[in-house]
Design a protein around this motif. Structure first.
Motif, mmCIF file in Angstrom:
data_model
loop_
_atom_site.group_PDB
_atom_site.id
_atom_site.type_symbol
_atom_site.label_atom_id
_atom_site.label_comp_id
_atom_site.label_asym_id
_atom_site.label_seq_id
_atom_site.Cartn_x
_atom_site.Cartn_y
_atom_site.Cartn_z
ATOM 1 N N LEU A 81 53.711 48.251 83.719
ATOM 2 C CA LEU A 81 53.758 49.190 82.611
ATOM 3 C C LEU A 81 54.636 48.571 81.537
ATOM 4 O O LEU A 81 55.865 48.490 81.707
ATOM 5 C CB LEU A 81 54.305 50.555 83.038
ATOM 6 N N GLN A 82 53.998 48.104 80.481
ATOM 7 C CA GLN A 82 54.735 47.574 79.340
ATOM 8 C C GLN A 82 55.090 48.736 78.428
ATOM 9 O O GLN A 82 54.199 49.445 77.953
ATOM 10 C CB GLN A 82 53.886 46.548 78.588
ATOM 11 N N MET A 83 56.372 48.915 78.196
ATOM 12 C CA MET A 83 56.848 50.038 77.400
ATOM 13 C C MET A 83 57.532 49.509 76.150
ATOM 14 O O MET A 83 58.555 48.820 76.253
ATOM 15 C CB MET A 83 57.819 50.893 78.210
ATOM 16 N N ASN A 84 56.963 49.806 75.003
ATOM 17 C CA ASN A 84 57.515 49.377 73.719
ATOM 18 C C ASN A 84 57.988 50.580 72.921
ATOM 19 O O ASN A 84 57.595 51.717 73.197
ATOM 20 C CB ASN A 84 56.454 48.615 72.927
ATOM 21 N N SER A 85 58.814 50.318 71.933
ATOM 22 C CA SER A 85 59.307 51.385 71.047
ATOM 23 C C SER A 85 59.840 52.562 71.852
ATOM 24 O O SER A 85 59.492 53.728 71.589
ATOM 25 C CB SER A 85 58.195 51.846 70.105
ATOM 26 N N LEU A 86 60.674 52.266 72.797
ATOM 27 C CA LEU A 86 61.183 53.314 73.690
ATOM 28 C C LEU A 86 62.022 54.332 72.939
ATOM 29 O O LEU A 86 62.723 54.005 71.967
ATOM 30 C CB LEU A 86 61.991 52.693 74.817
ATOM 31 N N LYS A 87 61.925 55.573 73.397
ATOM 32 C CA LYS A 87 62.631 56.695 72.787
ATOM 33 C C LYS A 87 63.535 57.337 73.841
ATOM 34 O O LYS A 87 63.260 57.244 75.051
ATOM 35 C CB LYS A 87 61.627 57.736 72.299
ATOM 36 N N PRO A 88 64.580 58.023 73.413
ATOM 37 C CA PRO A 88 65.440 58.708 74.394
ATOM 38 C C PRO A 88 64.663 59.656 75.294
ATOM 39 O O PRO A 88 65.011 59.813 76.474
ATOM 40 C CB PRO A 88 66.434 59.458 73.500
#
Length: 124
Positions: A81-88
């Protein structure tokens, strides 16, 4: 039977990226549809993304579309799972799950095998 181990979680800043991995044992990994789920404190476990056993079909929660990418390498018996632009609000324990079917779903109850989870924390 499939045994699952997640890895790749950690503490990051908002806007950063992480890649989660899900390593599975068992000779028939390629015959399992897989999914990523997450659970934040005090909340229900929710689907994030799912992938068919061939990798040809993928599904995403609206909250992660365009930011997360699910993929799998059946030869390595691993899902990612590539997770970009992560948010709180992405902060949660992320779980990998498998079901002995070709078709993936976004329903938690459709999955038979689960990993122990990996913590993802996104600081603002």
């Amino acid at each position: 039977q499939v045994y699952i181990v997640e890895s790749g979680g950690g503490l990051v800043q908002a806007g950063d990226s992480l890649r989660l991995s899900c390593a599975a044992s068992g000779r028939t990994f390629g015959r399992y549809a897989m999914g990523w789920f997450r659970q934040a404190p005090g909340k229900e476990r929710e689907a994030v993304a799912a992938i068919s056993w061939s990798g040809g079909n993928t599904y995403y929660a609206d909250s992660v579309k365009g930011r997360f990418t699910i993929s799998r390498d059946n030869a390595k018996q691993t899902m990612y799972l590539q997770m970009n632009s992560l948010k709180p609000e992405d902060t949660a324990v992320y779980y990998c799950a498998a079901r002995p079917r070709s078709i993936a779903t976004m329903r938690r109850d459709d999955y038979n095998y689960w990993g122990q989870g990996t913590q993802v924390t996104v600081a603002s």
